[in-house]
Structures are given as C-alpha cells and as structure tokens.
Design an enzyme around this catalytic site. Structure first.
Site, PDB file in Angstrom:
ATOM      1  N   GLY A 265       0.805  -1.212   0.000  1.00 42.42           N
ATOM      2  CA  GLY A 265       0.000   0.000   0.000  1.00 42.42           C
ATOM      3  C   GLY A 265       0.841   1.266   0.000  1.00 42.42           C
ATOM      4  O   GLY A 265       0.328   2.344  -0.237  1.00 42.42           O
ATOM      5  N   LYS A 266       2.135   1.115   0.301  1.00 36.40           N
ATOM      6  CA  LYS A 266       3.073   2.253   0.274  1.00 36.40           C
ATOM      7  C   LYS A 266       2.521   3.436   1.048  1.00 36.40           C
ATOM      8  O   LYS A 266       2.649   4.586   0.638  1.00 36.40           O
ATOM      9  CB  LYS A 266       3.406   2.632  -1.169  1.00 36.40           C
ATOM     10  CG  LYS A 266       4.047   1.476  -1.956  1.00 36.40           C
ATOM     11  CD  LYS A 266       4.499   1.879  -3.344  1.00 36.40           C
ATOM     12  CE  LYS A 266       5.196   0.750  -4.068  1.00 36.40           C
ATOM     13  NZ  LYS A 266       4.356  -0.427  -4.389  1.00 36.40           N
ATOM     14  N   ARG A 267       1.922   3.163   2.206  1.00 36.42           N
ATOM     15  CA  ARG A 267       1.379   4.222   3.029  1.00 36.42           C
ATOM     16  C   ARG A 267       2.504   5.029   3.670  1.00 36.42           C
ATOM     17  O   ARG A 267       3.629   4.536   3.818  1.00 36.42           O
ATOM     18  CB  ARG A 267       0.493   3.641   4.121  1.00 36.42           C
ATOM     19  CG  ARG A 267      -0.699   2.825   3.614  1.00 36.42           C
ATOM     20  CD  ARG A 267      -1.616   3.660   2.766  1.00 36.42           C
ATOM     21  NE  ARG A 267      -2.917   3.033   2.591  1.00 36.42           N
ATOM     22  CZ  ARG A 267      -3.367   2.534   1.448  1.00 36.42           C
ATOM     23  NH1 ARG A 267      -2.634   2.568   0.356  1.00 36.42           N
ATOM     24  NH2 ARG A 267      -4.569   2.019   1.379  1.00 36.42           N
TER      25      ARG A 267
END
Lengths: 289, 289
Positions: free
Chosen positions: A85-87
């Site tokens: 999700g590369k949050r």
C-alpha cells in the site's frame, strides 16, 4: 512472492460474479474469485502473496472486503501476506494506517480487526517520526515493515537517485533509515536469525545497486519487485541473498497471472508453470551468494 | 480547510451508533455522524473538508462507506473535498489509486464510481512517472493533485531537507516537480486564473520556507497543514498567498474538533467559534501579501 494486481477488465475466465448487486459488489466478487484461483494455482510455488491495495480500493467498500477475503484465503493456503500500500503519514495518522493493516483499532463498540498482514510496504519520505508508528504496530503484531528505498520504475531516478551534498544518492540515506529502525527486531519474529523486522523495497530492475544496498542494510529483508513485465531478471539478484535464502523476496505479478497470454492454454496451468519456473530460478540465484 | 481526523475513542457525545452490527459497522456509523455534525458546525466558516483516509481505512469496509457518506455530506454543504491519503505508486497502480479518489473504474459490470473528491494529496518519492497518472485522472475530472513538498512534522528534516549536491534541499526538487507537472492545468478548472492544477503540501510549521517555495511554485495552490495542535501559526503564512486569496488553503483539524476541551461548552458551538476565528485570521493574513 505472488503479486495480486487484479484488473477487473482482465480477470481469468473462471472468475465469475453474482448476477445481482452494484457494479462494485459484482466486480469485487469477481476480483476475489480471480485472486483465489490465482493463489490456488501459483501459491504452492510461492512463500507469500502481495496484494496491490490500489486495485481493491478502486472498488470501494466491496473491494476492501474482497481484500480481506483474499488475504484470508492466502493465509489458509499457508502463505504470508504482504500488503503493498506504500502508506506514509505522521504520528497518529501513521498509526491508523498501520492499525488498518496489522493491528486492532480500539473503539467504544469493541476492537476492529485490521487485515492482519505479515508485512506492509511504507513510504519513508516524511522521515523517521512518520515510520516509527508503523514499526511499533508491526512489532507488536510480530509483523514487519518494508520501506521504499530504490523502486523499480524509471522515474525513481528523479528523487531517489538525487545526489546528496554529503555524498551518495538519497536512496542510501533511506537505506540507513531502514538499518537503524530495524535494530530492535532481530530477536524474535524474524524469519531467520540475524534478519531485522524493517526491510527494504529494492527494485529488481536495478540489480547494480544490490551489493551496495546489502552493505548498508546487512540485516534487512529485501523485497524485489519488477521481475518480468518491468524487465527485472532473477539471475542478477544474487547479492540480495547475502544474509541467506530468507534474505530476499522476489515478487512477480503480471508475468504469472498473464502467463497464458504468452504460452497459451489454461490460465491456471500457465500461472503455475511460470511460478514454478521463477521459483527454480530464485532457488538457484539464492544459492549463489 | 476543516480536517476530518476522527478518533473513534474521542467522538462528540452526540455521535451515536446503531445498537446492532459489528464493531466496525457501529464505529463507522458513529464516525460518520461525528463528521457530519462537525461539518454542520464548522463548515460554514470553511471552503473545504480534508478527510484523513487512514482513520476511515482503520474501520475496514464500513469505514470506506462512511468516508463516501461524509464526502457527500460535505459536497451537499457546498464544500470542496480534499482526500488526504498521501498515495503514491507507479504506472497502473497510481492510476488505480487516482481512480479510487477522482475517477470511475471500468469493469465488465459497469463503471465503479470513485469518491469524486476535488483534490488528493500525493507522495512524490517515486518520481514523475508515478505522479503523472494522478495528474491525468485529476485533470479529466476537473480535480487537482497536491504533492507533498515540505511536510509539517519534525522528521520531515530527515529526508525532505537533505541537502543536494546540486544545491538546495530535496524539497526544492519536489517543488520543481510540482511546478513542471502543473503546467497544463491553468486554462480551465483552476479556482482562480493563473493557478495550476498541481499544488503543494507545505507544512504551516515551517513558515520560513514559504517565500522560497512561492518563488519555485508561483502558480501552485499551497495546502498548509499543521496549524493549531502541531504549532503552526496563521499569522506567519502571508507569503503563501502571493498569487491571491485562492493561492493557499489553511488546514486545521484537532484545534477545531476538540475546541471544547480548551474552551468548555458545547462541542459544535466551540468548533464553530474556533473555525470562525481561524477564518478571520486567514482572511487577514491572505490580504497582507
């Protein structure tokens, strides 16, 4: 690692949807069926699945439910789940993102269980105080965090390769963050003695960086995306495996799910065959360290 | 800009949940009720709401539904909606994130409508080819993208302030990306002639950077978070308004939603009063350019 990156317009023919429901509900059901079939076919040759959160989010609330069902199916098949999700955000917001993936949110109505994934990708642009909440939630859940260090896309050069006045490209500074933040994680929960619970995303399309990355992050698990459709070659990834065979995870998505388009035949059989081929290559290269 | 950052353990007393349902469903209903009440109270003093996506995501699928309902409520109140998700990824994945927020996803079962927001925050670490899909989707929807340039947290210094060999900190390189990518957006859809459809997140906690940021991004809308709880002061933000009063958006979250904790009294009355106070300050400072 089996990447799950489902395009609703390119699902396997067997991925059926219910006859009734909103477009989002029907598409989410079809996406979940597609991912389950892909896991059943290629999962036995893999150690983990890596769902691309964007694809599920684009289906709204039914997509989030489908993601939960797919993660559960993968766990039932004995696979680790890596939420891609590369949050990235600060403070309590980072904590909320981490909780959604790896924790339980306290509410007056009882705890709301997150997705329960084993690893999550995190964007480190906002600095260490934006990463620590992810590490804390992951550590409490016996899970791990994978920071973007040098990604597989051509545009990564714009920012991650920026040369610093202090010497070296920016991605080396990110690598040092990985190494320092993972320090406390080696004791337990690591998949192998000596590995830390903060890892790095290192694009497989730039294998020339791997030896340097290993020097900077000797104990980090490397997630290596970009094999196949993006042009990365497994046989060039040996330096990533310096700490041992569990030291790196090679991820492929489209080359497995769409293998039948090149080879013909049944999608499941083609996916299984391609996943087994990549596993064999990975096994060979991981022994060449 | 009214930040929506709801902690389920600190909702307004009037934010009730249904008696039945899962913890996630009940908490999401309470969160939506809280946000609606906050919008009704403080919205008239604001131009936009800025939901923090993490808070909704942590409630799972019901949270995503609550986010949709809250965005609709804000639009019905005449407010713009700024999705604060700080997404960032490459290629088709970036497109999927953008579609979830600002587009419509084609599926064999019909189009799945995204959230329909007016602006979305985007993380630029992966470079221009990871940003362009967001800009394309936004432009088609007459929406805008706000890139993280210099965020409001102390740790931002770790990465964004890294001094480059070519001169200047990394955030100035990000600022140049904002300026170059926004070039095509000024013709229509901009809130004011001369403003581009790619803007910048500039933390209000570092007002000393704003004049330089304006030089580098003369046509960008600045989103200025960090006022209030994080210590940013409205009266130091004048340089952000150089292109005119629509040139910058001042965001506050906790200082409005929790105003009653400092001032006592009814949460709605306290929130309205604090939002009006901030609007007055913003109006003054935006005229000092």
């Amino acid at each position: 690692v089996l990447g799950l990156d489902p395009d609703p317009m390119a699902l396997w023919p067997g991925a059926r949807a219910p006859a009734a429901g909103s477009p989002g509900q029907r598409a989410a059901a079809a996406v979940a069926a597609h991912c389950r079939a892909l896991i059943d076919a290629a999962g036995p040759a893999c150690v983990a699945v890596k769902p691309q959160l964007a694809r599920f989010e684009a289906l709204g609330a039914p997509g989030w439910e489908a993601l939960r069902a797919v993660a559960e199916h993968a766990r039932d098949a004995g696979l680790l789940v890596i939420a891609d999700g590369k949050r990235g955000d600060i403070d309590v917001t980072a904590g909320a993102y981490a909780t959604a993936l790896m924790g339980t949110l306290p509410t007056p109505f009882g705890g709301v269980e997150g997705l329960g994934v084993d690893m999550a990708t995190v964007n480190p642009l906002m600095g260490s105080d934006a990463i620590v909440p992810f590490v804390q939630v992951a550590r409490a859940a016996n899970a791990a965090v994978l920071l973007l260090v040098r990604t597989s896309n051509p545009g990564a050069a714009d920012v991650q390769d920026a040369e610093l006045a202090a010497g070296g490209p920016l991605w080396e500074r990110l690598a040092r963050l990985v190494d320092s933040l993972g320090a406390g994680g080696a004791a337990e929960g690591a998949v192998q003695a000596g590995l830390a619970d903060v890892g790095a995303v290192m694009g497989a399309t730039q294998p020339e960086h791997l030896a340097r990355a290993r020097t900077l992050m000797p104990r980090a698990v490397f997630l290596l995306p970009g094999v196949g459709a993006q042009g990365g070659r497994v046989d060039r990834l040996a330096p990533a495996f310096a700490p041992g065979r569990a030291g790196a995870l090679i991820a492929a998505s489209r080359s497995i799910a769409s293998a039948h388009r090149a080879s013909g035949g049944d999608p499941a059989a083609a996916a299984r065959s391609e996943a087994e081929r990549l596993r064999e290559l990975a096994w060979q290269v991981s022994g060449q360290r």
